[in-house]
Design an enzyme around this catalytic site. Sequence first.
Site, PDB file in Angstrom:
ATOM      1  N   GLY A  62      -4.880  -3.107 -13.305  1.00 37.13           N
ATOM      2  CA  GLY A  62      -5.470  -2.306 -14.156  1.00 37.13           C
ATOM      3  C   GLY A  62      -4.543  -1.739 -15.129  1.00 37.13           C
ATOM      4  O   GLY A  62      -4.936  -1.422 -16.378  1.00 37.13           O
ATOM      5  N   SER A 174     -14.264  -1.103  -8.127  1.00 36.58           N
ATOM      6  CA  SER A 174     -14.196  -0.092  -9.179  1.00 36.58           C
ATOM      7  C   SER A 174     -15.663   0.699  -9.225  1.00 36.58           C
ATOM      8  O   SER A 174     -16.755   0.041  -9.198  1.00 36.58           O
ATOM      9  CB  SER A 174     -14.141  -0.950 -10.430  1.00 36.58           C
ATOM     10  OG  SER A 174     -14.332  -0.097 -11.685  1.00 36.58           O
ATOM     11  N   GLY A 267      -4.051   8.911  -9.062  1.00 34.43           N
ATOM     12  CA  GLY A 267      -2.871   9.685  -8.921  1.00 34.43           C
ATOM     13  C   GLY A 267      -2.607  10.765  -7.683  1.00 34.43           C
ATOM     14  O   GLY A 267      -3.483  10.341  -6.685  1.00 34.43           O
ATOM     15  N   SER A 318      -0.709   5.063 -11.373  1.00 33.07           N
ATOM     16  CA  SER A 318      -0.726   6.455 -12.191  1.00 33.07           C
ATOM     17  C   SER A 318       0.761   7.044 -11.800  1.00 33.07           C
ATOM     18  O   SER A 318       1.236   7.638 -13.075  1.00 33.07           O
ATOM     19  CB  SER A 318      -1.723   7.408 -11.521  1.00 33.07           C
ATOM     20  OG  SER A 318      -3.023   6.645 -11.745  1.00 33.07           O
TER      21      SER A 318
END
Length: 341
Positions: A62, A174, A267, A318
């Site tokens: 990504g 996704s 994250g 992240s």
Amino acid sequence: MYTLARQLLFKLSPETSHDLSLDLIGAGGRLGLNGMLCKQPAALPVSVMGLNFANPVGLAAGLDKNGAAIDGFAQLGFGFVEIGTVTPRPQPGNPKPRLFRLPEATAIINRMGFNNLGVDHLLERVRAARYNGVLGINIGKNFDTPVERAVDDYLICLDKVYTAASYITVNVSSPNTPGLRSLQFGDSLKQLLDALAERREQLAVTHGKRVPLAIKIAPDMSDEETALVAAALMASGMDAVIATNTTLGREGVEALPHGGEAGGLSGAPVLAKSTHIVKVLAGELGGKLPIIAAGGITEGRHAAEKIAAGASLVQIYSGFIYKGPALIREAVDAIAAMPRV
């Protein structure tokens, strides 16, 4: 140094910052500067899927969708690099804005939608790279391909990337491609896995090597659903599972600016949910398939927690955006400090 760079980059829009960072990391890689500017992690070699990794901390898919900065990321100290998600044909992805920072939560929301330049372009970048470590290529379906014909897109990509990849990741998780997550369940999953396994055996004969296949799953599954996925992966002869992709949940970020944006949340907020999936998978798989853990690693100790939960490797994305290359070293050190079993 990264703290200063982040302050400057975070003054830009998230997607502009992403693109500029990718350009800089790529340029540093071409010039061989990244390795000199970044302290390298300690050596911690590990063998998984029959592949030899310099260390167990990799770059998640990504961040470098088109393979633009393979050498650059490798020089930062990652033990392996995964590029993509790539689709058979180029596609622009979803309308902008589609990427949002939630710094109060060390989190990101994205609804990028597999924006990429297509598999042929990615292969050009792979051929141009000097990196000779473990390279994963993450494949998906085009937005306008009906989900009923998704298998066709995966097979097209599998055929094309087979000889270029150390391992291939099949992205069925996704949340930003309509219908994609339905491929994780029931007959849809079985048909996809069977088709991939059959084509992989044909390609192995043709090319004289068997490239491992990993399936990337979502964190938004019940324990029962996770168990069914684990059973399907073992039955079809897959080689690994990546747990997990982003979450549709918004626990802990609802009240934050951008917390209500549509898309996948990554994250720190996804850490517990993702690690739980790893634990469930580990119990169901019983060591028969390795787990690559991704999701919420923003401190070195989080990587060790993933390994303790049953993972063999970890990936970051992240956390790297917020902490920079130092997180790679912290993660490797934390894993190295774990008690030997």
